[in-house]
Design a protein around this motif. Sequence first.
Motif, PDB file in Angstrom:
ATOM      1  N   LEU A  40      36.365  13.898   2.170  1.00  0.00           N
ATOM      2  CA  LEU A  40      36.220  12.607   1.503  1.00  0.00           C
ATOM      3  C   LEU A  40      34.779  12.280   1.139  1.00  0.00           C
ATOM      4  N   GLY A  41      33.844  12.693   1.992  1.00  0.00           N
ATOM      5  CA  GLY A  41      32.435  12.438   1.695  1.00  0.00           C
ATOM      6  C   GLY A  41      32.011  13.163   0.430  1.00  0.00           C
ATOM      7  N   MET A  42      32.403  14.433   0.341  1.00  0.00           N
ATOM      8  CA  MET A  42      32.028  15.234  -0.819  1.00  0.00           C
ATOM      9  C   MET A  42      32.691  14.685  -2.089  1.00  0.00           C
ATOM     10  N   GLY A  43      33.966  14.309  -1.968  1.00  0.00           N
ATOM     11  CA  GLY A  43      34.668  13.720  -3.109  1.00  0.00           C
ATOM     12  C   GLY A  43      33.952  12.472  -3.611  1.00  0.00           C
ATOM     13  N   SER A  44      33.550  11.620  -2.683  1.00  0.00           N
ATOM     14  CA  SER A  44      32.832  10.403  -3.067  1.00  0.00           C
ATOM     15  C   SER A  44      31.500  10.737  -3.726  1.00  0.00           C
ATOM     16  N   THR A  45      30.869  11.808  -3.244  1.00  0.00           N
ATOM     17  CA  THR A  45      29.594  12.202  -3.842  1.00  0.00           C
ATOM     18  C   THR A  45      29.794  12.603  -5.305  1.00  0.00           C
ATOM     19  N   VAL A  46      30.848  13.399  -5.564  1.00  0.00           N
ATOM     20  CA  VAL A  46      31.113  13.801  -6.954  1.00  0.00           C
ATOM     21  C   VAL A  46      31.392  12.561  -7.806  1.00  0.00           C
ATOM     22  N   ALA A  47      32.194  11.632  -7.271  1.00  0.00           N
ATOM     23  CA  ALA A  47      32.502  10.410  -8.027  1.00  0.00           C
ATOM     24  C   ALA A  47      31.232   9.618  -8.322  1.00  0.00           C
ATOM     25  N   THR A  48      30.351   9.529  -7.323  1.00  0.00           N
ATOM     26  CA  THR A  48      29.104   8.783  -7.527  1.00  0.00           C
ATOM     27  C   THR A  48      28.241   9.445  -8.589  1.00  0.00           C
ATOM     28  N   ILE A  49      28.193  10.781  -8.547  1.00  0.00           N
ATOM     29  CA  ILE A  49      27.406  11.486  -9.568  1.00  0.00           C
ATOM     30  C   ILE A  49      27.984  11.228 -10.962  1.00  0.00           C
ATOM     31  N   MET A  50      29.317  11.218 -11.063  1.00  0.00           N
ATOM     32  CA  MET A  50      29.951  10.898 -12.351  1.00  0.00           C
ATOM     33  C   MET A  50      29.462   9.543 -12.856  1.00  0.00           C
ATOM     34  N   VAL A  51      29.453   8.564 -11.964  1.00  0.00           N
ATOM     35  CA  VAL A  51      29.057   7.217 -12.371  1.00  0.00           C
ATOM     36  C   VAL A  51      27.587   7.190 -12.800  1.00  0.00           C
ATOM     37  N   ILE A  52      26.743   7.897 -12.033  1.00  0.00           N
ATOM     38  CA  ILE A  52      25.315   7.907 -12.384  1.00  0.00           C
ATOM     39  C   ILE A  52      25.130   8.500 -13.784  1.00  0.00           C
ATOM     40  N   ILE A  53      25.833   9.608 -14.057  1.00  0.00           N
ATOM     41  CA  ILE A  53      25.713  10.213 -15.391  1.00  0.00           C
ATOM     42  C   ILE A  53      26.216   9.235 -16.458  1.00  0.00           C
ATOM     43  N   MET A  54      27.328   8.589 -16.167  1.00  0.00           N
ATOM     44  CA  MET A  54      27.909   7.699 -17.162  1.00  0.00           C
ATOM     45  C   MET A  54      27.047   6.471 -17.428  1.00  0.00           C
ATOM     46  N   MET A  55      26.250   6.100 -16.434  1.00  0.00           N
ATOM     47  CA  MET A  55      25.373   4.945 -16.629  1.00  0.00           C
ATOM     48  C   MET A  55      24.420   5.155 -17.808  1.00  0.00           C
ATOM     49  N   PHE A  56      24.063   6.431 -18.059  1.00  0.00           N
ATOM     50  CA  PHE A  56      23.173   6.715 -19.186  1.00  0.00           C
ATOM     51  C   PHE A  56      23.824   6.347 -20.513  1.00  0.00           C
ATOM     52  N   ILE A  57      25.138   6.326 -20.541  1.00  0.00           N
ATOM     53  CA  ILE A  57      25.835   5.916 -21.756  1.00  0.00           C
ATOM     54  C   ILE A  57      26.188   4.437 -21.680  1.00  0.00           C
ATOM     55  N   ILE A  58      26.609   3.995 -20.497  1.00  0.00           N
ATOM     56  CA  ILE A  58      27.095   2.626 -20.356  1.00  0.00           C
ATOM     57  C   ILE A  58      25.992   1.607 -20.608  1.00  0.00           C
ATOM     58  N   VAL A  59      24.818   1.822 -19.987  1.00  0.00           N
ATOM     59  CA  VAL A  59      23.771   0.801 -20.063  1.00  0.00           C
ATOM     60  C   VAL A  59      23.315   0.553 -21.512  1.00  0.00           C
ATOM     61  N   PRO A  60      22.954   1.614 -22.258  1.00  0.00           N
ATOM     62  CA  PRO A  60      22.568   1.337 -23.651  1.00  0.00           C
ATOM     63  C   PRO A  60      23.706   0.696 -24.450  1.00  0.00           C
ATOM     64  N   TYR A  61      24.946   1.146 -24.171  1.00  0.00           N
ATOM     65  CA  TYR A  61      26.068   0.603 -24.915  1.00  0.00           C
ATOM     66  C   TYR A  61      26.237  -0.893 -24.657  1.00  0.00           C
ATOM     67  N   VAL A  62      26.170  -1.272 -23.398  1.00  0.00           N
ATOM     68  CA  VAL A  62      26.349  -2.685 -23.061  1.00  0.00           C
ATOM     69  C   VAL A  62      25.217  -3.526 -23.647  1.00  0.00           C
ATOM     70  N   ILE A  63      23.996  -2.994 -23.573  1.00  0.00           N
ATOM     71  CA  ILE A  63      22.863  -3.726 -24.153  1.00  0.00           C
ATOM     72  C   ILE A  63      23.087  -3.921 -25.648  1.00  0.00           C
ATOM     73  N   PHE A  64      23.511  -2.852 -26.311  1.00  0.00           N
ATOM     74  CA  PHE A  64      23.738  -2.941 -27.753  1.00  0.00           C
ATOM     75  C   PHE A  64      24.816  -3.967 -28.082  1.00  0.00           C
ATOM     76  N   SER A  65      25.928  -3.904 -27.340  1.00  0.00           N
ATOM     77  CA  SER A  65      27.075  -4.707 -27.763  1.00  0.00           C
ATOM     78  C   SER A  65      26.939  -6.176 -27.384  1.00  0.00           C
ATOM     79  N   THR A  66      25.938  -6.542 -26.591  1.00  0.00           N
ATOM     80  CA  THR A  66      25.809  -7.957 -26.264  1.00  0.00           C
ATOM     81  C   THR A  66      24.519  -8.564 -26.801  1.00  0.00           C
ATOM     82  N   LYS A  67      23.659  -7.750 -27.424  1.00  0.00           N
ATOM     83  CA  LYS A  67      22.337  -8.285 -27.781  1.00  0.00           C
ATOM     84  C   LYS A  67      22.381  -9.268 -28.949  1.00  0.00           C
ATOM     85  N   GLU A  68      23.426  -9.167 -29.798  1.00  0.00           N
ATOM     86  CA  GLU A  68      23.442 -10.033 -30.989  1.00  0.00           C
ATOM     87  C   GLU A  68      23.635 -11.513 -30.684  1.00  0.00           C
ATOM     88  N   ASP A  69      23.855 -11.856 -29.441  1.00  0.00           N
ATOM     89  CA  ASP A  69      24.118 -13.263 -29.128  1.00  0.00           C
ATOM     90  C   ASP A  69      22.883 -14.140 -29.303  1.00  0.00           C
TER      91      ASP A  69
END
Lengths: 287, 275
Positions: free
Chosen positions: A258-287
């Motif tokens: 379970l520890g290793m599984g959680s580590t892989v999941a966390t790494i997935m999230v960290i990688i995805m943050m590189f896409i999520i953060v710019p996307y969220v900034i872009f899609s809410t900045k026009e306010d």
Amino acid sequence: MKEKLKAFSFLAPALLIYIIIIVFPGIYSVVLSFFEWNGVSEKRFVGLANYVKLFTNDVIFRIALKNNIIWIVLTVCITVVLALILALVLNEKFTGRIVYRSIFYFPYMLSWIVIGIIWKWMYNPNFGMINTFLGAVGLDSLKGSYLSNPKIALYCIFAAALWQGLGQPMLYFLAGLQTMSSDVLEAARIDGAGKINLFIRIIVPMLKETFVIVLATQIIASMKVYDIIYVMTDSGPANATQTLATYMYNQTFSYNNLGMGSTVATIMVIIMMFIIVPYVIFSTKED
Amino acid sequence: MNKTGRKIWFYVVLTIVAAVWLLPLVMLVLSAIRSTSDFYAKLNLFSIPEKIQWSNFKDAWTDGNLGRYLFNGIRTCLIKVPLGVLISSMCAFALTRLNIPHSNGIFIFILVGMMLPVQMALIPLNIMYSKLNLSNTYFSLIFTYIGFGISLGTLVFRGFFRSIPKELDEAAAMDGCGKYRLYVNIIMPVAKPAVATMFILDFLNTWNEFLLQSVLITKDTMKTVPNGLISFMGEFSTDYGLLSAGVLISIIPVLIVYLVFQRQFVEGMAGAVKT
């Protein structure tokens, strides 16, 4: 004060469920990644050992990471481009375009499990459509059992994913094209802009928002790809089609790590943050 | 080339591409009405069956337990989808109409959930539900689905609500209409395309969801369609006619939902794209 309470009563159910289902488990999962745990006995704190092990001493993890990157590149270069071309074609006014749209959109409604079952049959070496077709046109040398060939299995699964996944970005592009005012296009046409010019100078910039949402959703979906691989190859042959999501599942539920599984999941999230953060900034900045 | 000639070419090319796109489905239909002996005699998925065998559908429904899985799936969707629409539209209403402080921050907080992988929550949810003695219950499944649907729902409804002019609120307030009635009687009826879009998207997501269900529900009689199909495949692994019929049956509800709502679909999607 009463207004505030009223406003909160609209917001509370969503926030509460969201925190219980997404936020809390997310945090817990990050915490678990610092432990060694088989789910039954006592947890043992190991610090960053799980991460170190994955990046320095785990061949399968590297395959999984590489496969996710390949999948993203294929999705961006093939799925997104084809979806845009299809949307441009099906945005023209002609009789029956609704029927054609539905045909290309249709596979998107099927579950990955159904897609996997159908395509597994298509690739079947004995009676599958692909081999039957190759035999019929005299290309017997190309016949083979594609899904058990580690070199090409991933690409074969991607073909099935393309069949399923083309409809969604196509629909986004169609929706984006519909919000575009026809006056601008007409004016450009009168000014004598050629088709390619029109596309590059006017359509692409006006579809900027749509491109962002399509690329973000497609890349994120590519990071999560799981079901179709589970059905078609179960991450085989010899881990050749392992992805981060399948590896996370295997570590957790097959090896009780379970520890290793959680580590892989966390790494997935960290990688995805590189896409999520710019996307969220872009899609809410026009306010 | 003249105009008519170009039009004919356009249709010919498009129709060929569309026909290729439909081939897997044609294969599925042909296999579903084929008898097993016919299948193994020919070993060619595109040959026309000698005799149409409708009993594959009946057998898949009863022997394959497919009726059960379908019922489970429909029930899950019928509870989850309206609740999800209600909860996320209320949330979007608060974010766009009720002057909540930090409404943008709250929106970003909720949006991030759309992108996190389900895998992240699998282990903690599993532990939580087993501690609460809620393993293998539809409550755990539906509650989890609602949680994972909030981000997308809020995104779609927020996009749509923002396009509704604020003058409508002011006019309603002047008529003495409170916030609850504004939501129920004015905003939601205007937002029908968004509701339709969410119904399709949410129904599809719920109907087709595989991973969470396979972890939260392990009892065979409680499985929904995707996991049901996996059991079904394991049981009749060599009876391709039966399997094809089962797969076809499993996609009928989705087809119905799509046909009912498809007119409003693209319009509603346009709202989602304009974030």
